[in-house]
Design an enzyme around this catalytic site. Sequence first.
Site, PDB file in Angstrom:
ATOM      1  N   SER A 120       0.849  -1.190   0.000  1.00 44.53           N
ATOM      2  CA  SER A 120       0.000   0.000   0.000  1.00 44.53           C
ATOM      3  C   SER A 120       0.882   1.238   0.000  1.00 44.53           C
ATOM      4  CB  SER A 120      -0.911   0.007   1.240  1.00 44.53           C
ATOM      5  OG  SER A 120      -1.757   1.133   1.235  1.00 44.53           O
ATOM      6  N   LYS A 172      -3.959  -7.587   2.634  1.00 44.60           N
ATOM      7  CA  LYS A 172      -4.094  -6.454   1.711  1.00 44.60           C
ATOM      8  C   LYS A 172      -5.510  -6.373   1.155  1.00 44.60           C
ATOM      9  CE  LYS A 172      -2.576  -2.963  -0.781  1.00 44.60           C
ATOM     10  NZ  LYS A 172      -3.334  -2.869  -1.993  1.00 44.60           N
ATOM     11  N   HIS A 175      -7.478  -4.773   3.854  1.00 41.13           N
ATOM     12  CA  HIS A 175      -7.049  -3.370   3.895  1.00 41.13           C
ATOM     13  C   HIS A 175      -7.792  -2.559   2.834  1.00 41.13           C
ATOM     14  CE1 HIS A 175      -4.567  -0.165   2.095  1.00 41.13           C
ATOM     15  NE2 HIS A 175      -4.084   0.066   3.306  1.00 41.13           N
ATOM     16  N   ASN A 176      -7.867  -3.081   1.609  1.00 44.20           N
ATOM     17  CA  ASN A 176      -8.517  -2.342   0.541  1.00 44.20           C
ATOM     18  C   ASN A 176     -10.022  -2.284   0.718  1.00 44.20           C
ATOM     19  OD1 ASN A 176      -5.927  -2.205  -0.437  1.00 44.20           O
ATOM     20  ND2 ASN A 176      -6.483  -2.646  -2.534  1.00 44.20           N
ATOM     21  N   GLU A 179     -10.584   0.443   3.064  1.00 40.85           N
ATOM     22  CA  GLU A 179     -10.385   1.677   2.290  1.00 40.85           C
ATOM     23  C   GLU A 179     -11.659   2.063   1.534  1.00 40.85           C
ATOM     24  OE1 GLU A 179      -8.027   2.076  -1.741  1.00 40.85           O
ATOM     25  OE2 GLU A 179      -6.626   1.894  -0.062  1.00 40.85           O
TER      26      GLU A 179
END
Length: 305
Positions: A120, A172, A175-176, A179
């Site tokens: 990221s 990840k 995480h996205n 987001e």
Amino acid sequence: MNQIGMVGLGRMGANMARRLLQRGFQVVGFDQNPQVVQTIEGLLAAASLLELVERLSPPRIIWLMLPAGPVTEENLETLAVMVNPGDLLVDGGNTFYKDSQRRAMHLAERGILFADVGVSGGVWGLQEGYGLMMGGPAEAAKRLVPILKALAPAPDRGWVHVGSVGAGHFAKMVHNGIEYGMMQALAEGFHLLHQKQEFQIDLAKLSEAWRYGTVIRSWLLDLLAEGLKADPNLKGIAPVVADSGEGRWMVQEALELGVAVPVTAQALFTRFESQDQDGFDRRLLSLMRHLFGGHAVETQDPSAS
């Protein structure tokens, strides 16, 4: 050894190579576009994957920053027959974690190590450093630590060995998804502020003020404040939001595990709606209102549909 091969020198890969070069690493790079390679000062350019492999000393570390899917698959397959047992291949793209697990098993049959690293930081990574989430065996982690420390915002923060192979890309993915939800909340709040014409709120000034001392201060808010300052009415931006895949994977995974992720799911569906140029569902809603209640229907030129 402070030596690494980088395959894929797009926006992320090129800046990662530059950051490593700035920190004393020898970087051998390959990209399908040879002009891109020439823009990275200090990079040892390879004209092919084979040349890249030959210019690296065993045991090699080769890091791929490529689009998820067939491109990554093909390059890993090609490299697998070129490298030696004990070499380490790293996938730093936004790959589905189950693909990483499958590839690791396939490469292990050849004695090749594999690690998946969620990355990221976007276009700011060169300056600010990257957030790095690594999955893989302890041997791979030990070899990657110097590289992770160099790429991260600081040697002691911003990177983590999450767990076994697949864990980095799984982290990840989540995480996205987070987001997606954070961006959606900011967008909805500022939309409401924008629509309250009675107060004529200066969104650029308000977002700038919110950057300090408020509970919602964040890097996303920092970027939003800068964007609103440059273009308060966003006249040059079409209301279409792409999704790159991770949000879909997260919602699918949540369904399999029976975990409720309503914010992420709604943020994902909002992006889908923005991409829908036809709006057939909304036409049906208008039709039904007309049929049961006699409500007026706005018409358009049939050739425009």
